[in-house]
Design a protein around this motif. Structure first.
Motif, PDB file in Angstrom:
ATOM      1  N   PRO A 241      -9.738  34.950  12.534  1.00  0.00           N
ATOM      2  CA  PRO A 241      -9.097  36.126  13.140  1.00  0.00           C
ATOM      3  C   PRO A 241      -9.865  37.427  12.876  1.00  0.00           C
ATOM      4  O   PRO A 241      -9.791  38.372  13.656  1.00  0.00           O
ATOM      5  CB  PRO A 241      -7.722  36.169  12.469  1.00  0.00           C
ATOM      6  N   SER A 244     -11.996  39.340  15.456  1.00  0.00           N
ATOM      7  CA  SER A 244     -11.442  40.260  16.447  1.00  0.00           C
ATOM      8  C   SER A 244     -11.155  41.625  15.849  1.00  0.00           C
ATOM      9  O   SER A 244     -10.371  42.385  16.398  1.00  0.00           O
ATOM     10  CB  SER A 244     -10.150  39.692  17.029  1.00  0.00           C
ATOM     11  N   HIS A 245     -11.731  41.939  14.751  1.00  0.00           N
ATOM     12  CA  HIS A 245     -11.475  43.235  14.142  1.00  0.00           C
ATOM     13  C   HIS A 245     -12.296  44.319  14.817  1.00  0.00           C
ATOM     14  O   HIS A 245     -13.393  44.071  15.295  1.00  0.00           O
ATOM     15  CB  HIS A 245     -11.791  43.186  12.648  1.00  0.00           C
ATOM     16  N   ALA A 246     -11.733  45.507  14.851  1.00  0.00           N
ATOM     17  CA  ALA A 246     -12.435  46.604  15.502  1.00  0.00           C
ATOM     18  C   ALA A 246     -13.631  47.078  14.682  1.00  0.00           C
ATOM     19  O   ALA A 246     -14.569  47.662  15.219  1.00  0.00           O
ATOM     20  CB  ALA A 246     -11.478  47.766  15.743  1.00  0.00           C
TER      21      ALA A 246
END
Lengths: 972, 418
Positions: A241, A244-246
């Motif tokens: 997950p 998908s970090h900015a």
């Protein structure tokens, strides 16, 4: 005047700081800070500012703290005044103030303050408020930086470890960050002892902490080695997950964890495929960010596509260059485009590259042209199209494009011989416009290689010959070879040309490489033209597909360091000496395809020394044996110039092969071959007898002038030695071993050894260029080491090293360099630089190099010392299979500066008492027992200092490190 | 970790320095200045520069170089991201991020930098939290402060700092509760000479301005969530829910924030809203070149293409351009050779064109390079990828908020080769 308003003079500020009005005070402190920020020195106001510290106003307090952090170092005594307030603030009911106080105290790098910090810090680490705890965690790292011992003694490290299990994710993240930073300076401390339980805690915290905390935790996770593929998979699942970090740094750290752990997953697992698919989009997204981020991302993607090309194989287009990308992004994109080039996408890639070749930026255009050549070599099906694209580009007549194209076409010829030679005519048309050495050399190579198909090859080469001495070495060497090739192919018309070039290379040149090559050809041609043909026109190995791939072990290591500086520079983390004080080499875990436990360069070279077979022990009178074993340069020479390979070759040749060649030559003359005969060197005139004379009587007339001095002296010396018995023999010199294999250093191979001559330690090296391109700009440097070895001068390699050429270099060493204890003690870490890159290797020098000439101890002193040394510092071992008598042994050892002080004989057993002194002044005493008829000696070694006992213990107990004292065996 | 920060302006002066550990001498920037001198353009300065004892990692924003100094192995992206955060914070606080604004607010800048990093570790970088710690300067507050003697610095521990929703402060109150979302897409494309698309991709973002009382819990769903296969979320978005249901569920930060950014890759078919017909040519031996450019709308779903701006770097040999624009104005800078044409809106009935001649140096040979044309444009009320929000719901609070969604498409790096 505005400046005066913002930064008023010191005396004015002083008055305002001491004002009674709170508001005025605060404004004054602000002005002080403003001055400080722009670099003005306002340290003179220290007491006045500190006076403002006791205040309820948080902003004023913060400002004073800011000031304190900046100037406390320069005013340590004054800074003590602030301690009480700090201690008091650490007890404040407001957690913000407690945290602020402990945070600021840690930033004041003054020893006296540090003492007072311990108690408040201990409390804050256990504070009820997580905000205070997380601040305190960072404070431990600060304190460690100032006084590591204090932190350990106070048990802060354990408290910090406990915080990994804290209930608050932010505290966990900061504890991890602090521990990681501390661990950098303690490579073996096991501070971050990762086990499945802690990993679980980290993974939980990962979901809840800040983006920065996530980076620390991910980087920490990357150091863990999962127990099995199931654990590996479950960690991967919990990390994905993050892709998908900015925050791009979070993404890249997650990529690192996944790249590393997926190695453990079986390739047929469905999840493995899923993971591969998940990795592509975030990497592509990084490329739509700001150029600086793109650059770092591209450097890492470069590694990733080398390791797992399948991840991005469909994403070629995102690497297409936009015309206003910064140059550093353009160059990186180009590199990756070539790595991803395949039969499927080559048409697109070529169209792009051709487009780039018409851009304005010269560097970029050059690289684009080169890229076309690389595509041709990489994708065979595209070679024809690449060649025609290159020809189109040559038609543009843009000078640097033409030159670059010719250089790459040469490589294409080497990959696909006898396929594209039809273009040679076009190339020849551009001969005159070539002004860069590399392009000239490439063109000359082509003419020489295909001389039989070029009607006017002789004219073309002759035209280059006119300005021979103005050419660079690269071109000269190439021209020499090309003309010799031409001669072997068309001997009838080109005799004059070949004589001309041989005499230019041998007589009129100061360049030893060129001379060497010239003489070799000369000899070959005059000895056996058939053999010459076989040698010079031998079939060349095809060049490999991709010449610039990162070496696999380094690549593996770099994959474990994705996202770091190492990954940006594509150099091992250990190369960042300043930052990574002894970073451990990280390896991709377990069951890998390439898991044959490739040795790290350090171990590899060390093993090389120890496993070298003992040198032949010369029996007296066996001249040949001695000759093989001894150095050709006289031991008395001080600071000798670097020995060029030519001298050795020449000398060896005279002794050995030369004889045959000369005999053979007589027969050869019948083959109507007119051997080139320079005036001072006419082999045909020297018969076998004459040859012997040349070797030992040293009549210089028959030798090439340049060889005279060193060789004849060397030979005289040998002669002496052969005759005289009991003369001091040369000190023991271990044979050269390969220190740096070519595959680990982009084609540079270094083998070497250490010798001690006339009190000077020398590192003698053989540098061989096994790469395709010329190497220049050599330099060498050592890491700190146990005995402070350092180079006493620059590495003297004055001429470029051409492909397949090797050169000898001797580097005098001093022992006054910085000292750091190494493991093993005699380990030496070396960095060698050339125009291509920097390479690192480590080698071990024989301890005997460090025995100084004045190591002979007074008898009385010896006796006293011998008795003084406690038995603890003593060690005993056996020297096997030694057939010298005790006198001979003593002589032999003396030549290595191991001096015999006394000798006594008890019951047929000779006991030699010996002393030696190391360069750092440490004395070592020894007793050598020699029993007549028994080839095994016993030695007892003693020293006052523990350190040498350490050597002994090491050398005796652990086999790989036996080198040092086994040397004594060698010497005997 | 990050050791020090130097701010350098375009003329190479250090106008601010901040050290988080020991003081590093300014002279370390000499290595940066060397690189700056070598670079042909300001943006060509390499972002990572090694020096004997330090590494310099820099970003260029608003014509200011933010140069971070590091001493040990630190992830460069971590540093670059942090520097971006510094720039964003300055912009947020001072409205603009310029040398003048930074110098005018030097004490606040210093307070902010001190709060953002502790010993090189990021401390508070969320705008919400920073604003609770250090109040942004406003004219009104400066006046009030002067009169009442109150301060810029918050006395309380920021509420979000340690909660599970660190991005949101508690006790938010608004009289008008509103939540606006902007879907903004940028097209990056390279179009070749013949007009066919070499590569085209879409970078999209959803920026939000949420001013809602209390602790609202929002869900946002899309008509076509399958488009979003490559997304980066704000930390507030619940990733599991997205994975399972393709619904964005989150407790929003207060104020402006970027909810997500996404990327529609070159493998999908990307619609191109404009086309260019061009003929830029030089003849051997002639001192004149022809310039002929016409723009037209392509796949715009019926929406107007506005704010069109064409720019092109003409070859060095071009002395001047004598052109005629059917609409808008053009300029040619004979020094930089930059041609700019401010077109405005494209009228499909009467296509805008720019035609005329370019004069070359007499006797000079025909330029080798072909200029690339850069195009900027905007299209309102349309996301070119086709992305559409289905609905926005709020839970956890009783009131009824105003909701709004806007779409916009614009050109990113949109380049046409000639």
């Amino acid at each position: 005047t505005t400046d005066n308003q913002n930064h008023p003079p010191i005396f004015e500020l002083k008055a305002e700081l001491n004002s009674d009005k709170k508001e005025k005070k605060k404004e004054a402190v602000k002005k002080v800070i403003a001055s400080m920020t722009v670099g003005k020195d306002v340290s003179a106001l220290f007491p006045d500012v500190v006076n403002c510290m006791q205040t309820d106003n948080l902003e004023l307090k913060k400002l004073v703290y800011l000031y304190l952090m900046n100037y406390a170092k320069s005013q340590p005594d004054m800074a003590i005044m602030a301690v009480n307030t700090f201690v008091k603030d650490c007890e404040d009911p407001n957690p913000l103030i407690r945290a602020l106080a402990v945070r600021t105290m840690g930033c004041i790098r003054v020893d006296k303050i540090t003492e007072y910090l311990c108690e408040p810090l201990r409390k804050c680490l256990k504070d009820e408020d997580p905000y205070v705890r997380k601040t305190a965690a960072v404070c431990v790292a600060k304190l460690h930086d100032i006084n590591a011992q204090l932190v350990e003694d106070q048990g802060f490290l354990d408290t910090l470890k406990d915080l990994i299990s804290d209930s608050n994710p932010m505290v966990v993240a900061n504890a991890v960050a602090a521990l990681s930073e501390i661990a950098e300076s303690h490579p073996n401390s096991n501070l971050l002892d990762l086990n499945p339980q802690t990993i679980n805690k980290l993974l939980t915290a990962l979901n809840e902490c800040t983006e920065w905390g996530q980076i620390f935790i991910l980087d920490c996770l990357a150091n863990y080695t999962p127990r099995d593929d199931r654990e590996s998979q479950s960690i991967c699942e919990r990390v994905t997950p993050r892709l998908s970090h900015a925050n791009s740094a979070v993404v890249l750290s997650a990529v690192k964890v996944l790249m590393k752990f997926m190695e453990m997953l079986p390739k047929d697992l469905d999840y493995y495929g899923t993971l591969l698919k998940k990795l592509a989009p975030p990497l592509v997204t990084l490329l739509s960010a700001e150029p600086e981020l793109q650059y770092v991302a591209l450097r890492n993607i470069n590694l990733i596509v080398q390791r797992r090309p399948e991840i991005l194989k469909h994403e070629m287009k995102v690497f297409f260059v936009k015309y206003n990308d910064p140059i550093y992004v353009k160059l990186e994109k180009l590199d990756i485009m070539i790595r991803l080039a395949s039969q499927a996408n080559i048409a697109q890639v070529l169209a792009e590259l051709k487009e780039y070749a018409t851009e304005v930026d010269v560097d970029f255009v050059r690289k684009a042209v080169r890229a076309i050549g690389r595509c041709a070599i990489k994708v065979e099906q595209s070679a024809e199209r690449c060649v025609s694209t290159l020809l189109d580009l040559i038609q543009t007549k843009v000078n640097y494009v033409v030159q670059e194209a010719i250089v790459v076409i040469k490589d294409i010829f080497r990959k696909y011989p006898n396929k594209y030679e039809s273009v040679i005519a076009t190339l020849c048309e551009n001969l005159d416009s070539l002004d860069e050495p590399e392009a000239r050399a490439a063109m000359i190579w082509i003419v020489g290689e295909y001389a039989e198909r070029i009607d006017n090859a002789d004219e073309l080469l002759e035209s280059f010959l006119e300005g021979f001495h103005d050419e660079s070495t690269q071109v000269q060497l190439q021209l020499l070879t090309a003309i010799v090739k031409l001669f072997l192919k068309k001997p009838t018309e080109t005799q004059e040309l070949v004589q001309q070039v041989l005499s230019l290379a041998t007589q009129d040149s100061d360049n030893p490489d060129l001379r060497d090559r010239g003489y070799i050809y000369w000899r070959l041609l005059s000895t056996d033209p058939v053999a010459a043909k076989e040698v010079v026109l031998a079939e060349k190995p095809l060049i490999s597909e991709e010449t610039d791939l990162i070496e696999p072990t380094l690549l593996e290591e770099l994959i474990c360091h994705i996202g770091t500086l190492a990954s940006v520079y594509h150099k091992p983390p250990s190369a960042f000496v300043e930052g990574s004080r002894g970073v451990q080499h990280k390896r991709i875990p377990g069951n890998l395809g390439s898991g044959e436990s490739v040795e790290s360069p350090d171990n590899g070279s060390a093993a090389g020394v120890t496993e070298a077979p003992p040198a032949v022990i010369p029996s007296q009178g066996d001249l040949l044996g001695d000759l093989l074993n001894l150095d050709l340069t006289p031991p008395t020479t001080t600071g000798p110039p670097p020995i060029s390979s030519g001298m050795q070759m020449g000398a060896m040749d005279l002794l050995g092969g030369g004889l045959d060649s000369l005999v053979g030559l007589r027969h050869n003359t019948e083959r109507s071959f007119r051997s080139p005969s320079p005036p001072d060197y006419s082999p045909t005139e020297v018969g076998p007898g004459g040859h012997m004379g040349a070797g030992f009587g040293a009549p210089p007339a028959v030798m090439p002038a340049s060889f005279n001095a060193p060789v004849s002296v060397g030979l005289d010396d040998l002669f002496d030695l052969g005759g005289g018995v009991g003369m001091p023999m040369g000190a023991f010199n271990p044979p050269k071993t390969v220190w740096l294999p070519a595959m680990k250093a982009k084609g540079l191979e270094i083998s070497g050894t250490f010798v001690r001559r006339a009190g000077v330690i020398q590192m003698e090296m053989n540098l061989t260029n096994k790469a395709m391109s010329v190497m220049t700009d050599f330099a060498i440097q050592f890491n700190r080491n146990s005995f402070g070895l350092a180079s006493a001068g620059p590495l003297q390699i004055l001429t470029p090293l051409s492909p397949n050429q090797s050169i000898e270099a001797a580097l005098p060493l001093s022992t006054v360099g910085p000292v750091m204890k190494m493991e093993p003690l005699n380990n030496l870490q070396v960095a060698v630089k050339n125009n291509i890159d920097v390479f690192y290797f480590s080698c071990q020098y024989p301890i005997s190099m460090l025995f100084v000439e004045d190591g002979k101890m007074e008898r009385q002193v010896f006796l006293a010392t011998w008795k003084d040394i406690p038995n603890d510092n003593e060690s005993q071992f056996q020297i096997k299979d030694c057939h010298l008598n005790s006198d001979a042994a003593s002589n032999k050892l003396q030549s290595s500066n191991i001096f015999t002080i006394a000798k006594r004989t008890v019951e047929g057993q000779d006991m030699l008492y010996q002393s030696m002194k190391l360069t750092n002044g440490i004395w070592v005493l020894a007793e050598l027992r020699v029993q007549a008829g028994n080839p095994n000696y016993t030695t007892i070694l003693k020293s006052k200092q523990r350190i040498t006992s350490l050597i002994i213990i090491h050398t005796v107990s652990e086999r790989p490190f036996c080198t040092n004292w086994n040397l004594i065996c060698y010497i005997l | 970790m990050i050791h020090s920060l130097f701010l350098v302006n375009a003329s190479g002066d250090i106008f601010l320095e901040k050290h988080w550990k020991s003081v590093v001498s300014r002279s370390v920037c000499d290595y940066f200045f060397e690189a700056q001198e070598r670079a042909t353009e300001p943006e060509n300065v390499p972002p990572v520069i090694p020096t004997p004892h330090h590494y310099l990692i820099s970003v260029l924003r608003h014509r200011i170089y933010f140069v971070a100094v590091i001493q040990s192995e630190v992830p460069p992206l971590f540093v670059i991201e942090f520097l971006h955060r510094v720039v964003d914070t300055f912009q947020d606080y001072f409205g603009v991020c310029t040398e003048a604004a930074i110098k005018d607010n030097v004490v606040v800048v210093y307070e902010l930098l001190e709060e953002m990093l502790d010993n090189g570790f990021p401390l508070a970088t969320e705008s919400n939290i920073l604003k609770e710690l250090i109040k942004p300067p406003t004219i009104l507050r400066t006046m009030v402060n002067t009169i009442t003697g109150s301060t810029n610095v918050g006395e309380q521990l920021p509420t979000g700092q340690l909660s599970v929703v660190p991005w949101r402060r508690t006790g938010v109150k608004y009289t008008n509760n509103e939540a606006y979302f902007d879907v903004v897409e940028e097209i990056d494309a390279i179009i070749d000479k013949s007009g066919s698309t070499i590569t085209a991709e879409i970078q999209g973002v959803i920026d939000a301005c949420v001013k809602l009382t209390g602790m609202p819990d929002l869900t946002l769903s899309f008509m076509n969530p399958r488009l979003l296969d490559d997304v980066s979320f704000h930390p507030c978005v619940r990733f599991k829910r997205w994975e399972a249901e393709r619904i964005l569920s989150f407790i929003p930060p207060d104020g402006n924030f970027r909810l997500l950014s996404y990327h529609v890759s070159s493998q999908n078919l990307v619609a191109i809203p404009v086309y260019v017909k061009h003929n830029i040519s030089f003849r051997e031996g002639s001192s004149q070149g022809r310039f002929d450019l016409t723009l037209g709308p392509k796949q715009t779903m019926g929406k107007a293409v506005e704010a069109v701006l064409v720019s092109s770097q003409l070859p060095r040999g071009v002395l001047n351009a004598n052109l005629n624009a059917s609409q808008g104005t053009y300029t040619f800078d004979p020094v930089t050779k930059m041609l700019t044409w401010d077109v405005g809106k494209i009228n499909p009935q009467k296509l805008p064109s720019l035609k005329g001649t370019m004069s070359l140096q007499a006797g000079a040979s025909k330029p080798d390079e072909n200029p690339t044309i850069n195009i900027q444009f905007k299209t309102q009320q349309m996301a070119i990828s086709g992305l559409k929000v289905n609905r926005l719901d709020m839970y956890g609070e009783k009131y009824k908020p105003f909701k709004g969604i806007k779409y916009m498409t614009k050109a990113g790096k949109f380049q046409v080769r000639t």
